[in-house]
Design a protein around this motif. Structure first.
Motif, PDB file in Angstrom:
ATOM      1  N   VAL A 145     -14.914   0.318  29.792  1.00  0.00           N
ATOM      2  CA  VAL A 145     -15.273  -1.012  30.291  1.00  0.00           C
ATOM      3  C   VAL A 145     -14.324  -2.021  29.656  1.00  0.00           C
ATOM      4  N   PRO A 146     -13.305  -2.481  30.397  1.00  0.00           N
ATOM      5  CA  PRO A 146     -12.373  -3.445  29.816  1.00  0.00           C
ATOM      6  C   PRO A 146     -13.059  -4.789  29.596  1.00  0.00           C
ATOM      7  N   THR A 147     -12.930  -5.308  28.405  1.00  0.00           N
ATOM      8  CA  THR A 147     -13.497  -6.615  28.068  1.00  0.00           C
ATOM      9  C   THR A 147     -12.769  -7.153  26.840  1.00  0.00           C
ATOM     10  N   PRO A 148     -12.531  -8.474  26.791  1.00  0.00           N
ATOM     11  CA  PRO A 148     -11.870  -9.010  25.592  1.00  0.00           C
ATOM     12  C   PRO A 148     -12.743  -8.828  24.345  1.00  0.00           C
ATOM     13  N   ALA A 149     -14.040  -8.519  24.547  1.00  0.00           N
ATOM     14  CA  ALA A 149     -14.941  -8.294  23.403  1.00  0.00           C
ATOM     15  C   ALA A 149     -14.937  -6.836  22.954  1.00  0.00           C
ATOM     16  N   VAL A 194     -13.368  -1.692  25.803  1.00  0.00           N
ATOM     17  CA  VAL A 194     -12.006  -1.793  25.256  1.00  0.00           C
ATOM     18  C   VAL A 194     -11.320  -3.083  25.656  1.00  0.00           C
ATOM     19  N   SER A 195     -10.523  -3.598  24.723  1.00  0.00           N
ATOM     20  CA  SER A 195      -9.716  -4.790  24.981  1.00  0.00           C
ATOM     21  C   SER A 195      -8.242  -4.411  24.919  1.00  0.00           C
ATOM     22  N   ILE A 196      -7.439  -5.002  25.813  1.00  0.00           N
ATOM     23  CA  ILE A 196      -5.995  -4.734  25.735  1.00  0.00           C
ATOM     24  C   ILE A 196      -5.268  -5.807  24.935  1.00  0.00           C
ATOM     25  N   GLY A 197      -5.968  -6.770  24.382  1.00  0.00           N
ATOM     26  CA  GLY A 197      -5.293  -7.761  23.552  1.00  0.00           C
ATOM     27  C   GLY A 197      -6.162  -8.987  23.350  1.00  0.00           C
ATOM     28  N   ASP A 198      -5.757  -9.805  22.400  1.00  0.00           N
ATOM     29  CA  ASP A 198      -6.554 -10.980  22.055  1.00  0.00           C
ATOM     30  C   ASP A 198      -6.215 -12.166  22.952  1.00  0.00           C
ATOM     31  N   TYR A 199      -6.550 -12.022  24.208  1.00  0.00           N
ATOM     32  CA  TYR A 199      -6.403 -13.092  25.196  1.00  0.00           C
ATOM     33  C   TYR A 199      -7.403 -12.762  26.288  1.00  0.00           C
ATOM     34  N   VAL A 200      -7.708 -13.749  27.129  1.00  0.00           N
ATOM     35  CA  VAL A 200      -8.747 -13.525  28.137  1.00  0.00           C
ATOM     36  C   VAL A 200      -8.137 -13.510  29.534  1.00  0.00           C
ATOM     37  N   LEU A 201      -8.332 -12.392  30.226  1.00  0.00           N
ATOM     38  CA  LEU A 201      -7.899 -12.260  31.621  1.00  0.00           C
ATOM     39  C   LEU A 201      -9.060 -12.658  32.524  1.00  0.00           C
ATOM     40  N   ILE A 202      -8.786 -12.753  33.815  1.00  0.00           N
ATOM     41  CA  ILE A 202      -9.862 -13.140  34.738  1.00  0.00           C
ATOM     42  C   ILE A 202     -10.828 -11.977  34.944  1.00  0.00           C
TER      43      ILE A 202
HETATM   44  N1  ADE Z   1     -10.956  -8.627  30.606  1.00  0.00           N
HETATM   45  C1  ADE Z   1     -10.652  -9.904  30.352  1.00  0.00           C
HETATM   46  N2  ADE Z   1      -9.827 -10.007  29.306  1.00  0.00           N
HETATM   47  C2  ADE Z   1      -9.591  -8.729  28.873  1.00  0.00           C
HETATM   48  C3  ADE Z   1      -8.837  -8.165  27.822  1.00  0.00           C
HETATM   49  N3  ADE Z   1      -8.141  -8.922  26.974  1.00  0.00           N
HETATM   50  N4  ADE Z   1      -8.846  -6.840  27.673  1.00  0.00           N
HETATM   51  C4  ADE Z   1      -9.564  -6.066  28.514  1.00  0.00           C
HETATM   52  N5  ADE Z   1     -10.292  -6.533  29.515  1.00  0.00           N
HETATM   53  C5  ADE Z   1     -10.315  -7.862  29.707  1.00  0.00           C
END
Ligand code: ADE
Length: 303
Positions: A145-149, A194-202
């Motif tokens: 589950v991709p998420t910035p958290a 999982v997050s791919i980096g310390d930034y927020v995508l849509i």
């Molecule tokens: N969805 C929004 N931002 C994300 C991030 N940095 N990594 C993974 N999923 C995301």
């Protein structure tokens, strides 16, 4: 949309890992913007599909939405901005994918030009998989589950996940997915946020493309050259140093002399020095986690 194994395209065929000798990976992606995932059909991933190593199913979450408006989200309890994705939509979607009930059309994928060999494919390469074990019960599919958290995605994760048989991605949008979906999914999946980096995508779709490419290129037989993986940035905890090709001299800039020496030990030492110096300059925190010998310490000026 299912891009898949030629002649073996049925999902049920891959849900049992014993059925194949070669390593095969099934990826399912659930998203409200399935067209975002079109790049999965191209280049290296498309070639893996053509070669029968990879099967990809992309599913429109709205197919599981009910009611006149086919709503997939609602306002958050406790107030606040944005919308939260509904559990009554995500729950059945994840149940169906885990059970192998694919909703969507079967598609053969990848353009004809992908059938030709890539320049980085090498005959007779080692087909040995990475030994990094993904924790837990391998019989359950892996739900990412991709998420910035989430926990930061790393090359070590990519190596471990390249051994998986079935990975499902749940792409959230808006303020995310109702947390109970993630908690409930743990009955049918090994779940990782999982997050791919310390930034927020849509949304999670771009993160899926990133993770899928990093994982699939490590499946034995996909990139064709295990040595090139072992020299990747991060594989030894360091960033990769510079590379050069012909011509020897270009716009007054010369390729470093040592690369013509024919002395492999000297070339390896030089490459390690370059990797150490680049890592120290760009990502000094990685140096703290790297095993350094006396020669390494000297080149970094640590003694
Ligand atoms: N969805 C929004 N931002 C994300 C991030 N940095 N990594 C993974 N999923 C995301």
């Amino acid at each position: 949309m299912v891009y898949g194994f030629r002649g073996l395209g049925r999902f049920s065929a891959v849900s049992s890992s014993q059925e194949f000798d070669a390593h095969r990976l099934r990826l399912d992606v659930i998203s409200i913007f399935p067209e975002y995932l079109d790049p999965l059909r191209h280049a290296l991933l498309g070639k893996a599909i053509e070669d029968g190593i990879l099967e990809v199913g992309v599913h429109d979450l709205r197919k599981w939405a009910t009611g006149g408006h086919k709503a997939v989200d609602d306002t958050p309890y406790g107030g606040g901005p944005g919308m939260v994705m509904k559990p009554e939509v995500w729950g059945p979607a994840l149940d169906d994918i885990a059970a192998g009930h694919v909703v969507g059309d079967e598609l053969e994928s990848a353009s004809p030009h992908l059938k030709s060999a890539r320049h980085d494919e090498i005959e007779g390469v080692e087909k040995r998989a990475y030994e990094v074990e993904a924790a837990g019960d391998k019989e359950l599919p892996l739900l990412l589950v991709p998420t910035p958290a989430g926990k930061p995605f790393t090359q070590t994760d990519a190596q471990g996940w390249s051994n998986e048989r079935h990975i499902v991605f749940a792409c959230g949008r808006y303020e995310g997915i109702d947390q109970r979906v993630i908690d409930d999914a743990a009955k049918r999946y090994r779940v990782r946020e999982v997050s791919i980096g310390d930034y927020v995508l849509i949304g999670g779709e771009v993160a899926v493309l990133v993770i899928a490419e990093a994982v699939v290129r490590l499946i034995p037989g996909v990139l064709g050259n295990r040595r090139s993986h072992e020299e990747d940035s991060f594989s030894d905890g360091l960033l990769e140093g510079p590379s050069y090709t012909k011509p020897r001299s270009w716009r007054g800039l010369d390729v470093p002399e040592v690369l013509f020496s024919g002395n492999h030990a000297k070339v390896d030492r030089w490459r390690r020095d370059q990797a150490l110096l680049r890592t120290q300059a760009v990502r000094p925190e990685l140096i703290d986690e790297t095993q350094l010998d006396a020669a390494d310490r000297k080149v970094l000026g640590l003694d």
